[in-house]
Design a protein around this motif. Structure first.
Motif, PDB file in Angstrom:
ATOM      1  N   GLU A 153      19.715  30.980  14.342  1.00  0.00           N
ATOM      2  CA  GLU A 153      21.055  30.302  14.408  1.00  0.00           C
ATOM      3  C   GLU A 153      21.180  29.675  15.727  1.00  0.00           C
ATOM      4  N   PRO A 154      21.473  28.950  16.186  1.00  0.00           N
ATOM      5  CA  PRO A 154      22.251  28.295  17.587  1.00  0.00           C
ATOM      6  C   PRO A 154      23.708  29.590  17.601  1.00  0.00           C
ATOM      7  N   ALA A 155      23.907  30.444  18.874  1.00  0.00           N
ATOM      8  CA  ALA A 155      25.378  31.225  18.333  1.00  0.00           C
ATOM      9  C   ALA A 155      26.683  29.847  18.546  1.00  0.00           C
ATOM     10  N   ILE A 156      27.825  30.425  17.934  1.00  0.00           N
ATOM     11  CA  ILE A 156      28.750  29.177  18.054  1.00  0.00           C
ATOM     12  C   ILE A 156      29.344  28.666  18.873  1.00  0.00           C
ATOM     13  N   VAL A 157      29.475  30.070  20.145  1.00  0.00           N
ATOM     14  CA  VAL A 157      29.791  29.271  21.503  1.00  0.00           C
ATOM     15  C   VAL A 157      28.881  30.369  22.160  1.00  0.00           C
ATOM     16  N   GLY A 158      28.764  29.539  23.629  1.00  0.00           N
ATOM     17  CA  GLY A 158      27.905  30.587  24.461  1.00  0.00           C
ATOM     18  C   GLY A 158      27.724  31.444  25.147  1.00  0.00           C
ATOM     19  N   LYS A 159      26.231  31.626  25.074  1.00  0.00           N
ATOM     20  CA  LYS A 159      26.718  33.044  25.624  1.00  0.00           C
ATOM     21  C   LYS A 159      27.396  34.427  27.232  1.00  0.00           C
ATOM     22  N   ARG A 160      27.596  32.935  27.515  1.00  0.00           N
ATOM     23  CA  ARG A 160      28.761  33.259  28.742  1.00  0.00           C
ATOM     24  C   ARG A 160      29.781  33.694  27.937  1.00  0.00           C
ATOM     25  N   ALA A 161      30.632  33.023  27.572  1.00  0.00           N
ATOM     26  CA  ALA A 161      32.315  33.298  26.279  1.00  0.00           C
ATOM     27  C   ALA A 161      32.305  34.618  26.071  1.00  0.00           C
ATOM     28  N   ARG A 162      30.969  34.419  24.778  1.00  0.00           N
ATOM     29  CA  ARG A 162      31.019  35.960  24.870  1.00  0.00           C
ATOM     30  C   ARG A 162      30.444  37.252  25.861  1.00  0.00           C
ATOM     31  N   THR A 163      29.987  36.866  26.291  1.00  0.00           N
ATOM     32  CA  THR A 163      29.971  37.869  27.458  1.00  0.00           C
ATOM     33  C   THR A 163      31.788  38.092  27.948  1.00  0.00           C
TER      34      THR A 163
END
Length: 411
Positions: free
Chosen positions: A47-57
């Protein structure tokens, strides 16, 4: 010189339970730094992440991680065996990670290690037993757990092993341990017993720890403020920003139009070449499209689902179709080669120190600027980010190709 513990994460999104895991990882291992390997825009359950990888970083760095590396999408959207192998390989190839700490329902590292030692050498009959269980109608995770439990070593009862491996974090932890064995890695494993909400618990309980599933439901229903009791303050602020700036939430239905277009216009012979399109699923997909009650991904998944084909298996298949991942790119032979680079998503001062060490210790190229490196795995990552960005409410070319435009997050 820093001692570093590795964690393998998705942070979809990062919540209070993850903060507990990070603190336990340092306590159990005695490490003074944390290296997180994190999935990018698409996740292990397909599934796609609910927020992008930069925000999750950013969330990870605020919560206690020091260096965040991206797990290539070729491994991130895979069954547990290859997801684990890719992530553990990255930690191993940094040359600075001494230990690995994963969450588990049981907290029973000894039993998991004993089973892992048996399975790491692929015992005779394992694949045949899995195939038999699949023919009898079991899903792949259930078939693997049953076959693995039947091979439980002395001191581990088969029924106890089956119950142990029937829980998702235990099962994933087993695959981390198998990967360590197969790599001959000196990384020491630890496990932190899961606390608070269960993995799939759909609603929050009485405490401050809710499952990621429950947090996502709150976010989708009522926005970031609804999740405030269950996420750190920094996570809440990042979620609010992403919502306000039109980069979140991202979910499957935002991909419905391109996905259904691809599925409807590809020949069955073309679909058959896509990863996880197995056992005639290309024909089932084509037949199902003609009878959907509505043009949505949820309707498609519900219509495709059977006892044999789990929701997760089907989601991964749809992700591979969306991203045009050929079977050849995701074959066991190809995946066994391991990740080809260490892609840096973010770091703090302690992480910068680790990066300096890695100049001497890393056995893969360390990428801060993807434009300096060429590899088919990296091409897949860039394409996945571009597809993900097109599902955001606010879109621009720089978001599509942020892998080239944006430097690593620094805290």
């Amino acid at each position: 010189m820093s001692t570093a513990v590795g964690v393998i994460v998705e942070y979809n999104p990062l919540h209070n339970g993850h903060v507990y895991h990070l603190s336990e990882a340092k306590r159990l291992s005695g490490a003074n730094a944390v290296v997180a390997v994190m999935s990018g825009p698409f996740l292990q359950r397909g599934e796609p992440a609910i927020v992008g990888k930069r925000a999750r970083t950013e969330m990870a760095l605020h919560a206690g991680a020091d260096l965040v590396l991206e797990l290539p999408v070729a491994y991130a959207v895979q069954p547990a065996e290859w997801f684990a192998y890719g992530a553990v390989s990255l930690l191993h190839r940094t040359g600075v990670v001494d230990s690995l700490c994963f969450g588990s329902e049981s907290g029973d590292l000894d039993s998991l290690q004993r089973i892992a030692r048996v399975l790491a050498v692929e015992p005779a009959g394992l694949r045949e037993d899995i195939a038999r269980r699949l023919r009898e109608g079991a899903s792949y995770p259930a078939a693997y757990a049953g076959a693995a439990a039947a091979l439980a070593p002395g001191g581990v009862d088969a029924d106890d092993a089956a119950a142990l491996l029937g829980q998702p974090n235990n099962s994933l932890g087993l695959h981390y341990l198998i990967a360590l064995q197969r790599l001959g890695s000196a990384i020491r494993p630890f496990t932190a017993a899961r606390t608070g909400a269960a993995y799939h618990q759909a609603t929050p309980g009485p405490g401050a720890i809710a499952s990621a599933t429950a947090v996502r439901r709150l976010l989708m229903a009522d926005g970031p403020e609804a999740a405030a009791p269950y996420v750190p303050a920094a996570t809440l602020a990042i979620l609010q920003r992403e919502w306000q700036e039109g980069r979140a939430p991202v979910h499957w239905e935002r991909f419905a139009q391109p996905l259904l277009h691809i599925a409807a216009t590809r020949r069955a012979s073309e679909l058959e070449q896509i990863a996880e399109v197995t056992e005639g699923l290309e024909h089932r997909l084509s037949r199902t499209l003609a009878h959907l009650p509505e043009p949505s991904v949820e309707a498609l998944l519900n219509a495709l689902k059977t006892k044999r084909y789990t929701h997760t298996k089907l989601q991964r298949m749809l992700t591979h179709i969306l991203l045009n991942h050929a079977k050849a790119e995701c074959s066991p032979v190809k995946l066994a080669e391991g990740p080809a680079y260490l892609r840096v998503l973010g770091f703090n001062a302690q992480g910068q120190s680790l990066l300096k060490q890695m100049k001497k210790t890393a056995t893969l190229p360390v990428l801060l600027k993807p434009s300096t490196f060429t590899h088919h795995q990296l091409e897949m990552d860039v394409q996945a980010q571009a597809a993900y960005a097109l599902a955001c409410e606010y879109m621009d070319t720089r978001m599509m190709y942020s892998d080239y435009y944006e430097p690593p997050v620094r805290l």
